[in-house]
Design an enzyme around this catalytic site. Sequence first.
Site, PDB file in Angstrom:
ATOM      1  N   THR A  20     -70.045  19.509  10.401  1.00 28.32           N
ATOM      2  CA  THR A  20     -68.812  18.726  10.233  1.00 28.32           C
ATOM      3  C   THR A  20     -68.101  19.156   8.961  1.00 28.32           C
ATOM      4  O   THR A  20     -66.889  19.421   8.962  1.00 28.32           O
ATOM      5  CB  THR A  20     -69.133  17.219  10.175  1.00 28.32           C
ATOM      6  OG1 THR A  20     -69.791  16.840  11.390  1.00 28.32           O
ATOM      7  CG2 THR A  20     -67.867  16.392  10.002  1.00 28.32           C
ATOM      8  N   HIS A  27     -79.854  20.911  11.607  1.00 23.89           N
ATOM      9  CA  HIS A  27     -80.636  20.027  12.483  1.00 23.89           C
ATOM     10  C   HIS A  27     -80.479  20.376  13.963  1.00 23.89           C
ATOM     11  O   HIS A  27     -81.157  19.808  14.805  1.00 23.89           O
ATOM     12  CB  HIS A  27     -80.330  18.543  12.196  1.00 23.89           C
ATOM     13  CG  HIS A  27     -78.990  18.035  12.614  1.00 23.89           C
ATOM     14  ND1 HIS A  27     -78.786  17.414  13.818  1.00 23.89           N
ATOM     15  CD2 HIS A  27     -77.788  18.042  11.989  1.00 23.89           C
ATOM     16  CE1 HIS A  27     -77.517  17.039  13.909  1.00 23.89           C
ATOM     17  NE2 HIS A  27     -76.885  17.412  12.813  1.00 23.89           N
ATOM     18  N   CYS A  44     -73.155  11.979  18.922  1.00 28.15           N
ATOM     19  CA  CYS A  44     -72.310  11.531  17.817  1.00 28.15           C
ATOM     20  C   CYS A  44     -71.420  10.368  18.216  1.00 28.15           C
ATOM     21  O   CYS A  44     -71.062   9.541  17.402  1.00 28.15           O
ATOM     22  CB  CYS A  44     -71.430  12.679  17.326  1.00 28.15           C
ATOM     23  SG  CYS A  44     -72.307  14.225  17.207  1.00 28.15           S
ATOM     24  N   GLN A  71     -74.076  24.841  17.991  1.00 28.12           N
ATOM     25  CA  GLN A  71     -74.933  24.802  19.183  1.00 28.12           C
ATOM     26  C   GLN A  71     -75.456  26.171  19.600  1.00 28.12           C
ATOM     27  O   GLN A  71     -76.311  26.259  20.468  1.00 28.12           O
ATOM     28  CB  GLN A  71     -74.153  24.207  20.366  1.00 28.12           C
ATOM     29  CG  GLN A  71     -73.905  22.724  20.260  1.00 28.12           C
ATOM     30  CD  GLN A  71     -75.148  21.894  20.510  1.00 28.12           C
ATOM     31  OE1 GLN A  71     -76.106  22.336  21.141  1.00 28.12           O
ATOM     32  NE2 GLN A  71     -75.147  20.674  20.013  1.00 28.12           N
TER      33      GLN A  71
END
Length: 353
Positions: free
Chosen positions: A50, A181, A303, A159
């Site tokens: 982000t 993560h 999210c 991803q």
Amino acid sequence: MNAFETFYANSASSHLMGSIVQKEIDQVREKLADSIGAYPSEIVFTSGATESNNIAFKSLLLSGDIPTGKNHIVTSTIEHKCVLAICDYFKSIGFEVTYIKPNVDGIICPNDVKDAINEKTALVSIMHVNNELGTINPIGEIGKLCSENNIIFHSDAAQSYGKTEIDVDNFNIDVMSFSAHKVGGPKGIGAIYIRDLRHRKLLPVIHGAGQEQGLRGGTIAAPLIIGYGTAIDLFPKYYQSFSEMRIKEYLIEGLSNEGIGFNINGRTKALPHCLSLTLLNTNVALMIRENDQTISLAQGSACSSKEIEASHVLTSLGLTREQAEGTIRLSFPLDVTFEQIDIFIKAVKKATR
Ligand SMILES: *Cc1c(COP(=O)(O)O)cnc(C)c1O
């Protein structure tokens, strides 16, 4: 855990303990750079994808380095929510944004990017792999197009990293976002690649004491970075053996054998770790509720799965609201077992008429 205890010193300190931590950080920077064909000096550690996406837009476009009049951005309707939020902000300060829709397979076509760019385009931002569908965009072709037209090309690789090949030179990538993560690393750490970072004028995302080449102030999160490095080392091996299980195929065959009606969203060229499934005759809300103690299921991405709105990715693919409500997005843990998939299929069957 070891890094939290062992590498406690501030890496910016010149004493021995500090320089030991600095060395560890440098190794991770090198490892990440090597794995994407970049130089270590082009990697900045951030809090995650982000933040990296924010830097990609704000630090590059608001630095005063972009010729005035270049105020057009091209992105897609299936980007992560944070990219869409950043684009909303840029619209509010006078930028123009063109959103490209995916084709029926969930892929962004280079030809559509070609049609969208013009002489005012400053930045093209197209994600590598979509986080709901697992579909892989042809970012090499899009990068070539941007390079030929002198447009900055950013791609969100949260991803895709560790799951499919990335070479920033072959793909003509200028800026790329990563998240630890998503490869089994700690939360709260990620990175951004910026081509020729040292030669660019960039707006710091956090004004500070000069850390991370002045782009991002604050004491460097050494334990998180070292954990990220371990994840980079270990992830490919786990992902490889997971991929060889062909778990998606097993699940799809199982659903078919049980006579359960479904559509797969984003059918072609999708990675094996996530699957968007529209269940045609299943009470999905009931199924999720009934199994929430045993199966971690979400509609849409994690999210924003608490939102009531239908996923913007699914509506972009042309799904009706009703179809979107009947859709689940599965992501498989790398140590998933066939028995667990059998339990899932049983749960779907129970909620299907
Ligand atoms: C998870 C994800 C993000 C957000 O990453 P954080 O590190 O959690 O900020 C951004 N883009 C994509 C495609 C993602 O999958």
